[in-house]
Design an enzyme around this catalytic site. Structure first.
Site, short mmCIF file in Angstrom:
data_model
loop_
_atom_site.label_atom_id
_atom_site.label_comp_id
_atom_site.label_asym_id
_atom_site.label_seq_id
_atom_site.Cartn_x
_atom_site.Cartn_y
_atom_site.Cartn_z
N LYS A 174 0.84 -1.21 0.00
CA LYS A 174 0.00 0.00 0.00
C LYS A 174 0.87 1.26 0.00
O LYS A 174 1.91 1.30 0.63
CB LYS A 174 -0.90 0.01 1.24
CG LYS A 174 -1.85 -1.18 1.32
CD LYS A 174 -2.51 -1.27 2.68
CE LYS A 174 -1.52 -1.48 3.78
NZ LYS A 174 -2.14 -1.66 5.11
N THR A 207 -7.04 9.57 9.01
CA THR A 207 -6.70 8.30 8.34
C THR A 207 -6.45 7.19 9.35
O THR A 207 -5.78 6.20 9.03
CB THR A 207 -5.43 8.47 7.46
OG1 THR A 207 -4.39 9.00 8.29
CG2 THR A 207 -5.67 9.40 6.29
N GLY A 209 -6.90 3.94 11.01
CA GLY A 209 -7.59 2.69 10.68
C GLY A 209 -7.75 2.43 9.19
O GLY A 209 -8.49 1.51 8.81
N THR A 210 -7.05 3.18 8.34
CA THR A 210 -7.21 2.95 6.89
C THR A 210 -6.78 1.53 6.49
O THR A 210 -7.46 0.87 5.72
CB THR A 210 -6.39 3.96 6.04
OG1 THR A 210 -5.08 4.04 6.57
CG2 THR A 210 -7.03 5.33 6.04
N GLY A 211 -5.63 1.10 7.05
CA GLY A 211 -5.12 -0.23 6.67
C GLY A 211 -6.04 -1.35 7.14
O GLY A 211 -6.27 -2.32 6.41
N CYS A 212 -6.57 -1.21 8.36
CA CYS A 212 -7.50 -2.23 8.90
C CYS A 212 -8.75 -2.30 8.02
O CYS A 212 -9.20 -3.39 7.64
CB CYS A 212 -7.93 -1.87 10.32
SG CYS A 212 -6.56 -1.58 11.45
N1 LIG Z 1 -4.51 10.26 1.96
C1 LIG Z 1 -5.01 9.19 1.30
N2 LIG Z 1 -5.79 9.36 0.21
C2 LIG Z 1 -6.30 8.31 -0.47
N3 LIG Z 1 -6.06 7.02 -0.13
C3 LIG Z 1 -5.29 6.77 0.94
C4 LIG Z 1 -4.71 7.83 1.72
N4 LIG Z 1 -3.99 7.29 2.73
C5 LIG Z 1 -4.12 5.95 2.59
N5 LIG Z 1 -4.88 5.63 1.52
C6 LIG Z 1 -5.26 4.27 1.09
O1 LIG Z 1 -5.67 3.56 2.25
C7 LIG Z 1 -5.16 2.23 2.25
C8 LIG Z 1 -4.24 2.04 3.45
O2 LIG Z 1 -3.03 2.65 3.15
P1 LIG Z 1 -1.76 2.95 4.04
O3 LIG Z 1 -1.93 4.27 4.71
O4 LIG Z 1 -0.58 2.81 3.16
O5 LIG Z 1 -1.77 1.75 5.09
P2 LIG Z 1 -1.82 1.73 6.68
O6 LIG Z 1 -3.13 2.31 7.12
O7 LIG Z 1 -1.70 0.26 6.96
O8 LIG Z 1 -0.65 2.51 7.17
C9 LIG Z 1 -4.45 2.06 0.89
O9 LIG Z 1 -5.34 1.48 -0.05
C10 LIG Z 1 -4.10 3.49 0.50
O10 LIG Z 1 -4.02 3.63 -0.90
C1 LIG Z 2 -5.98 -2.31 17.62
C2 LIG Z 2 -5.33 -1.64 16.46
N1 LIG Z 2 -5.06 -2.36 15.35
C3 LIG Z 2 -4.48 -1.75 14.29
C4 LIG Z 2 -4.15 -0.41 14.32
C5 LIG Z 2 -3.46 0.23 13.14
O1 LIG Z 2 -4.20 1.26 12.58
P1 LIG Z 2 -3.48 2.61 12.12
O2 LIG Z 2 -2.22 2.18 11.37
O3 LIG Z 2 -4.41 3.28 11.20
O4 LIG Z 2 -3.20 3.35 13.39
C6 LIG Z 2 -4.44 0.31 15.50
N2 LIG Z 2 -4.13 1.61 15.62
N3 LIG Z 2 -5.02 -0.34 16.55
#
Ligand SMILES: Nc1ncnc2c1ncn2[C@@H]1O[C@H](COP(=O)(O)OP(=O)(O)O)[C@@H](O)[C@H]1O
Ligand SMILES: Cc1ncc(COP(=O)(O)O)c(N)n1
Length: 275
Positions: A174, A207, A209-212
């Site tokens: 990602k 943002t 929890g985006t990854g979850c």
């Molecule tokens: N500012 C943003 N605008 C649009 N999409 C985003 C943005 N930040 C993250 N994403 C999308 O959200 C998902 C999680 O991305 P990322 O931030 O890389 O992971 P994590 O939350 O695990 O750190 C991916 O599909 C990414 O493309």
């Molecule tokens: C319990 C739990 N699981 C996963 C994440 C990661 O989420 P983020 O990377 O968006 O903080 C989090 N903050 N808390």
């Protein structure tokens, strides 16, 4: 019959990430959600105030409760915190034959708190990645797994190939953490081809929890029998809507809007949640 998905992850008291984000996403995508709690976090939009791992006995028992009665159609893992938890989760996944498996290798929260002990990264590589259908690292997680520095797309491709070589059939690296461009580019590798999934970068601090949420959407779609490529496409649309229609909750990094994707399909205004 309704499709069923299981999340094996940590609880986020603030409701934006972890188990809560996963169950909300399953529900929004019309999949019956189940959970195995690995850790309780005291957490809000300002950060993580406490981490309390659940006992191994309790984790084992939850996994058996699901496995002996409610076979999931797809499973995801999130926060696993330590090597012992990784090992028992991997053992049960093998025992129950849960092959529709999404690994979100959660390591560090956006605010910097540790959600996976650094010494446990090797356990994740040895025990879980070989079981994965899809692994969804962000850039820092991919760097930890591959011990590479990743700045260019070529380096991302190389990292995705290494993670694929560790046993994950599909890898989605990602791109949310690469703030150098106006686009956000996720890279999919299936062992043969690289596919770039690009969207516009939304300027927001919400943002959490985006990854979850993204990996839960992939899991929900797989549970319904969709292909990996289809599941990834829907998940990208789901997370894009969830970030765009921000809720503006909390004084720090707020949660994404889990209602947004369905609201758009149903013509509901996300600001009011009314038609
Ligand atoms: N500012 C943003 N605008 C649009 N999409 C985003 C943005 N930040 C993250 N994403 C999308 O959200 C998902 C999680 O991305 P990322 O931030 O890389 O992971 P994590 O939350 O695990 O750190 C991916 O599909 C990414 O493309
Ligand atoms: C319990 C739990 N699981 C996963 C994440 C990661 O989420 P983020 O990377 O968006 O903080 C989090 N903050 N808390």
């Amino acid at each position: 019959m309704i499709s069923k998905a299981l999340t094996i992850a940590g609880s986020d008291s603030g409701g934006g990430a972890g188990i809560q984000a996963d169950l909300k996403t399953f529900q929004e995508l019309s999949v019956y959600g189940m959970s195995v709690l690995t850790a309780v976090t005291a957490q809000n939009t300002l950060g993580v105030q406490g981490v309390y791992p659940v006992t191994l006995e309790a984790i084992n028992q939850q996994l058996d409760s699901i496995g002996l009665d409610l076979q999931p159609d797809a499973v995801k893992t999130g926060m696993l915190f330590n090597s012992d938890i990784i090992r028992i989760v991997a053992d049960k996944i093998k025992y129950y034959g849960w092959s529709n498996l999404v690994i979100d290798p959660v390591m560090v929260a956006k605010g910097g708190s540790t959600l996976l002990l650094q010494v446990a990264v090797q356990s994740l590589i040895s025990h879980l990645l070989p079981l994965a259908l899809v692994t969804t690292p962000n850039i820092p997680e991919a760097e930890m797994i591959t011990k590479m520095t990743i700045s260019t797309i070529e380096e991302r491709k190389k990292a995705a190939k290494i993670i694929h070589g560790m046993g994950s059939k599909y890898v989605v690296l990602k791109g949310g953490h690469d703030t150098s461009t106006t686009a956000v580019t996720d890279l999919l590798y299936d062992g043969h081809e690289y596919t770039l999934l690009e969207s516009s970068r939304i300027q927001t601090r919400h943002t959490h929890g985006t990854g979850c949420t993204y990996s839960a959407a992939v899991t929900a779609e797989l549970a319904k029998g969709k292909s990996v490529a289809e599941a990834i496409q829907t998940a990208k649309a789901f997370i894009q809507a969830a970030i765009e229609d921000e809720l503006g909750i909390g004084a720090g990094h707020g949660p994404t809007n889990h209602f947004a994707y369905q609201n758009r399909l149903r013509g509901i205004n996300s600001a009011t949640n009314e038609q």
